[in-house]
Design a protein around this motif. Structure first.
Motif, PDB file in Angstrom:
ATOM      1  N   PHE A   1      -7.114  12.554  -1.857  1.00 20.15           N
ATOM      2  CA  PHE A   1      -6.247  11.376  -1.764  1.00 20.15           C
ATOM      3  C   PHE A   1      -4.811  11.821  -1.917  1.00 20.15           C
ATOM      4  O   PHE A   1      -4.416  12.328  -2.948  1.00 20.15           O
ATOM      5  N   PHE A   2      -4.028  11.647  -0.869  1.00 24.45           N
ATOM      6  CA  PHE A   2      -2.630  12.036  -0.921  1.00 24.45           C
ATOM      7  C   PHE A   2      -1.776  10.792  -1.032  1.00 24.45           C
ATOM      8  O   PHE A   2      -1.754   9.973  -0.116  1.00 24.45           O
ATOM      9  N   THR A   3      -1.069  10.647  -2.142  1.00 22.22           N
ATOM     10  CA  THR A   3      -0.237   9.472  -2.325  1.00 22.22           C
ATOM     11  C   THR A   3       1.123   9.728  -1.700  1.00 22.22           C
ATOM     12  O   THR A   3       1.985  10.352  -2.273  1.00 22.22           O
ATOM     13  N   ASN A   4       1.287   9.206  -0.485  1.00 20.30           N
ATOM     14  CA  ASN A   4       2.550   9.361   0.206  1.00 20.30           C
ATOM     15  C   ASN A   4       2.916   8.034   0.853  1.00 20.30           C
ATOM     16  O   ASN A   4       2.358   7.000   0.526  1.00 20.30           O
ATOM     17  N   GLY A   5       3.845   8.029   1.781  1.00 23.49           N
ATOM     18  CA  GLY A   5       4.269   6.785   2.401  1.00 23.49           C
ATOM     19  C   GLY A   5       3.176   6.088   3.159  1.00 23.49           C
ATOM     20  O   GLY A   5       3.166   4.873   3.284  1.00 23.49           O
ATOM     21  N   GLY A   6       2.216   6.843   3.687  1.00 23.38           N
ATOM     22  CA  GLY A   6       1.170   6.238   4.486  1.00 23.38           C
ATOM     23  C   GLY A   6      -0.025   5.774   3.694  1.00 23.38           C
ATOM     24  O   GLY A   6      -0.735   4.881   4.085  1.00 23.38           O
ATOM     25  N   ARG A   7      -0.243   6.381   2.551  1.00 26.11           N
ATOM     26  CA  ARG A   7      -1.342   6.044   1.632  1.00 26.11           C
ATOM     27  C   ARG A   7      -2.678   6.009   2.346  1.00 26.11           C
ATOM     28  O   ARG A   7      -3.018   5.059   3.029  1.00 26.11           O
ATOM     29  N   GLY A   8      -3.445   7.037   2.180  1.00 21.72           N
ATOM     30  CA  GLY A   8      -4.710   7.137   2.898  1.00 21.72           C
ATOM     31  C   GLY A   8      -5.805   6.298   2.284  1.00 21.72           C
ATOM     32  O   GLY A   8      -5.710   5.091   2.190  1.00 21.72           O
ATOM     33  N   ARG A   9      -6.863   6.972   1.825  1.00 21.85           N
ATOM     34  CA  ARG A   9      -7.965   6.233   1.230  1.00 21.85           C
ATOM     35  C   ARG A   9      -7.563   5.617  -0.097  1.00 21.85           C
ATOM     36  O   ARG A   9      -6.702   6.121  -0.801  1.00 21.85           O
ATOM     37  N   THR A  10      -8.220   4.552  -0.484  1.00 18.44           N
ATOM     38  CA  THR A  10      -7.893   3.867  -1.722  1.00 18.44           C
ATOM     39  C   THR A  10      -9.154   3.358  -2.384  1.00 18.44           C
ATOM     40  O   THR A  10     -10.135   3.034  -1.730  1.00 18.44           O
ATOM     41  N   PHE A  11      -9.116   3.312  -3.731  1.00 22.47           N
ATOM     42  CA  PHE A  11     -10.244   2.772  -4.486  1.00 22.47           C
ATOM     43  C   PHE A  11     -10.191   1.254  -4.567  1.00 22.47           C
ATOM     44  O   PHE A  11     -11.176   0.605  -4.891  1.00 22.47           O
ATOM     45  N   LEU A  12      -9.014   0.688  -4.320  1.00 18.52           N
ATOM     46  CA  LEU A  12      -8.744  -0.700  -4.666  1.00 18.52           C
ATOM     47  C   LEU A  12      -9.712  -1.688  -4.050  1.00 18.52           C
ATOM     48  O   LEU A  12     -10.122  -2.660  -4.681  1.00 18.52           O
ATOM     49  N   SER A  13     -10.099  -1.485  -2.798  1.00 25.03           N
ATOM     50  CA  SER A  13     -10.953  -2.450  -2.106  1.00 25.03           C
ATOM     51  C   SER A  13     -12.290  -2.646  -2.806  1.00 25.03           C
ATOM     52  O   SER A  13     -12.930  -3.692  -2.670  1.00 25.03           O
ATOM     53  N   ARG A  14     -12.717  -1.655  -3.590  1.00 24.78           N
ATOM     54  CA  ARG A  14     -13.995  -1.760  -4.286  1.00 24.78           C
ATOM     55  C   ARG A  14     -13.963  -2.839  -5.366  1.00 24.78           C
ATOM     56  O   ARG A  14     -14.981  -3.435  -5.697  1.00 24.78           O
ATOM     57  N   TRP A  15     -12.779  -3.027  -5.990  1.00 23.53           N
ATOM     58  CA  TRP A  15     -12.707  -3.932  -7.144  1.00 23.53           C
ATOM     59  C   TRP A  15     -11.673  -5.039  -6.970  1.00 23.53           C
ATOM     60  O   TRP A  15     -11.307  -5.690  -7.947  1.00 23.53           O
ATOM     61  N   PHE A  16     -11.210  -5.278  -5.750  1.00 25.55           N
ATOM     62  CA  PHE A  16     -10.114  -6.228  -5.553  1.00 25.55           C
ATOM     63  C   PHE A  16     -10.459  -7.618  -6.096  1.00 25.55           C
ATOM     64  O   PHE A  16      -9.722  -8.196  -6.889  1.00 25.55           O
ATOM     65  N   LYS A  17     -11.577  -8.166  -5.671  1.00 25.75           N
ATOM     66  CA  LYS A  17     -11.922  -9.531  -6.074  1.00 25.75           C
ATOM     67  C   LYS A  17     -12.166  -9.645  -7.570  1.00 25.75           C
ATOM     68  O   LYS A  17     -11.879 -10.667  -8.189  1.00 25.75           O
ATOM     69  N   GLU A  18     -12.683  -8.583  -8.161  1.00 18.03           N
ATOM     70  CA  GLU A  18     -13.031  -8.606  -9.581  1.00 18.03           C
ATOM     71  C   GLU A  18     -11.813  -8.444 -10.484  1.00 18.03           C
ATOM     72  O   GLU A  18     -11.719  -9.083 -11.536  1.00 18.03           O
ATOM     73  N   LYS A  19     -10.863  -7.584 -10.085  1.00 18.98           N
ATOM     74  CA  LYS A  19      -9.809  -7.177 -11.010  1.00 18.98           C
ATOM     75  C   LYS A  19      -8.403  -7.612 -10.630  1.00 18.98           C
ATOM     76  O   LYS A  19      -7.464  -7.366 -11.384  1.00 18.98           O
ATOM     77  N   VAL A  20      -8.239  -8.216  -9.469  1.00 20.28           N
ATOM     78  CA  VAL A  20      -6.906  -8.662  -9.049  1.00 20.28           C
ATOM     79  C   VAL A  20      -6.892 -10.180  -9.015  1.00 20.28           C
ATOM     80  O   VAL A  20      -7.608 -10.797  -8.233  1.00 20.28           O
ATOM     81  N   THR A  21      -6.091 -10.782  -9.886  1.00 19.18           N
ATOM     82  CA  THR A  21      -6.008 -12.241  -9.975  1.00 19.18           C
ATOM     83  C   THR A  21      -4.599 -12.709  -9.626  1.00 19.18           C
ATOM     84  O   THR A  21      -3.619 -11.988  -9.834  1.00 19.18           O
ATOM     85  N   ALA A  22      -4.505 -13.916  -9.104  1.00 18.66           N
ATOM     86  CA  ALA A  22      -3.223 -14.465  -8.666  1.00 18.66           C
ATOM     87  C   ALA A  22      -2.244 -14.587  -9.830  1.00 18.66           C
ATOM     88  O   ALA A  22      -2.622 -14.846 -10.977  1.00 18.66           O
ATOM     89  N   VAL A  23      -0.956 -14.381  -9.518  1.00  9.53           N
ATOM     90  CA  VAL A  23       0.106 -14.448 -10.521  1.00  9.53           C
ATOM     91  C   VAL A  23       0.567 -15.898 -10.669  1.00  9.53           C
ATOM     92  O   VAL A  23       0.822 -16.578  -9.671  1.00  9.53           O
ATOM     93  N   LYS A  24       0.683 -16.344 -11.905  1.00 11.30           N
ATOM     94  CA  LYS A  24       1.178 -17.690 -12.187  1.00 11.30           C
ATOM     95  C   LYS A  24       2.457 -17.563 -13.005  1.00 11.30           C
ATOM     96  O   LYS A  24       2.465 -16.941 -14.061  1.00 11.30           O
ATOM     97  N   SER A  25       3.532 -18.142 -12.501  1.00 15.82           N
ATOM     98  CA  SER A  25       4.815 -18.044 -13.192  1.00 15.82           C
ATOM     99  C   SER A  25       5.710 -19.212 -12.793  1.00 15.82           C
ATOM    100  O   SER A  25       5.798 -19.560 -11.610  1.00 15.82           O
TER     101      SER A  25
END
Length: 278
Positions: A107-131
């Motif tokens: 996994f090379f973290t650069n401007g293009g950002r290749g593979r990511t783990f995020l899609s595996r846990w998006f619904k579980e761990k990412v919640t909408a911001v309330k402010s």
């Protein structure tokens, strides 16, 4: 932020090039940014290789682990250190790594950002911001102007992105990197180490294009404002509207475009009424 008075030798290398202007050719020295590949080991297992500028490597690793949902809190990190002899980051968590990671990640973290783990846990761990926090539009322009004037590395090489974290209308930290994702991860990593959780007034600022992955970093960190010198993608806008992010693009001089959750930005007297319809 890089010291503007003295650029470290390990960040820039001058190379001999040919320069053309009005058809005339001359030889000269051009300063180029030096990038470095850093393995990231968690509980003894390599989970990523970070390709980045040699600054704030520990903050980058911490921000990466958080925004990629490999940790949910800085309290889950027992230890994190950069081994400068072996040139790798070693992280020990207070718990085992989550199941389901690939056997090996390049996994090379650069401007293009290749593979990511995020899609595996998006619904579980990412919640909408309330402010309900609101900010004056002129403060947004002022903060973006500070970023654009701050980077000695960019002025010297044109080869880095800058990101910043602002709280209560004032910038508290700058970060730079070859990749816009890295710069944001460094800023978030700094916050995880020094000021967590962040208050409602927190704002992320970036010189880079706002993609879907960039927006998710703000959502993941619970930051309601994301401001960029550049443009967002349509996918980023859809996520911003769905996940409670006030998205600002093309912030240049005294002008910017407000794309979502506009009710958080206070316009100057005499303007049309801003609603939350966006």
């Amino acid at each position: 932020m890089i010291d503007c008075t003295a650029l470290s030798e390990n960040l820039i290398e001058e190379v001999e090039v040919y320069s053309f202007q009005d058809g005339l050719c001359n030889s000269c020295l051009a300063p180029l940014i030096c990038e470095k590949k850093t393995p990231l080991l968690v509980n003894g297992r390599e989970v990523a290789r970070l390709l980045a500028l040699d600054t704030e490597i520990e903050e980058l690793a911490l921000g990466f682990l958080f925004t990629e949902c490999l940790i949910d809190s800085p309290d889950e990190v027992r230890s994190l250190r950069l081994d400068r002899e072996k040139w790798l980051v070693e992280v020990e968590l207070t718990r085992p790594l989550a199941d389901g990671l690939p056997d090996h990640v390049e996994f090379f973290t650069n401007g293009g950002r290749g593979r990511t783990f995020l899609s595996r846990w998006f619904k579980e761990k990412v919640t909408a911001v309330k402010s309900d926090y609101q900010i004056d539009c002129r403060i947004i322009s002022s903060l973006m102007g500070q970023i654009q004037e701050s980077s000695a590395l960019f002025r010297s090489t044109g080869g880095v992105h800058t990101a910043a974290l602002a709280v209560d209308g004032a910038i508290i930290h700058f970060s730079e990197d070859i990749g816009r994702h890295n710069a944001l991860d460094k800023v978030i990593g700094h916050a995880l180490r020094n000021r967590w959780p962040l208050p409602e007034s927190a704002m992320l600022l970036s010189t880079g294009r706002i993609s879907s992955e960039t927006i998710v970093k703000a959502v993941r960190a619970g930051i309601a404002f994301l401001v960029s010198h550049s443009a967002p993608t349509l996918g980023a806008l859809h996520i911003a509207r769905a996940q409670g992010i006030t998205l600002v693009g093309f912030a240049r001089g005294r002008r910017f475009i407000l794309y979502s959750h506009a009710q958080r930005v206070k316009a100057a007297p005499g303007s049309i009424s801003v609603t939350d319809s966006l």
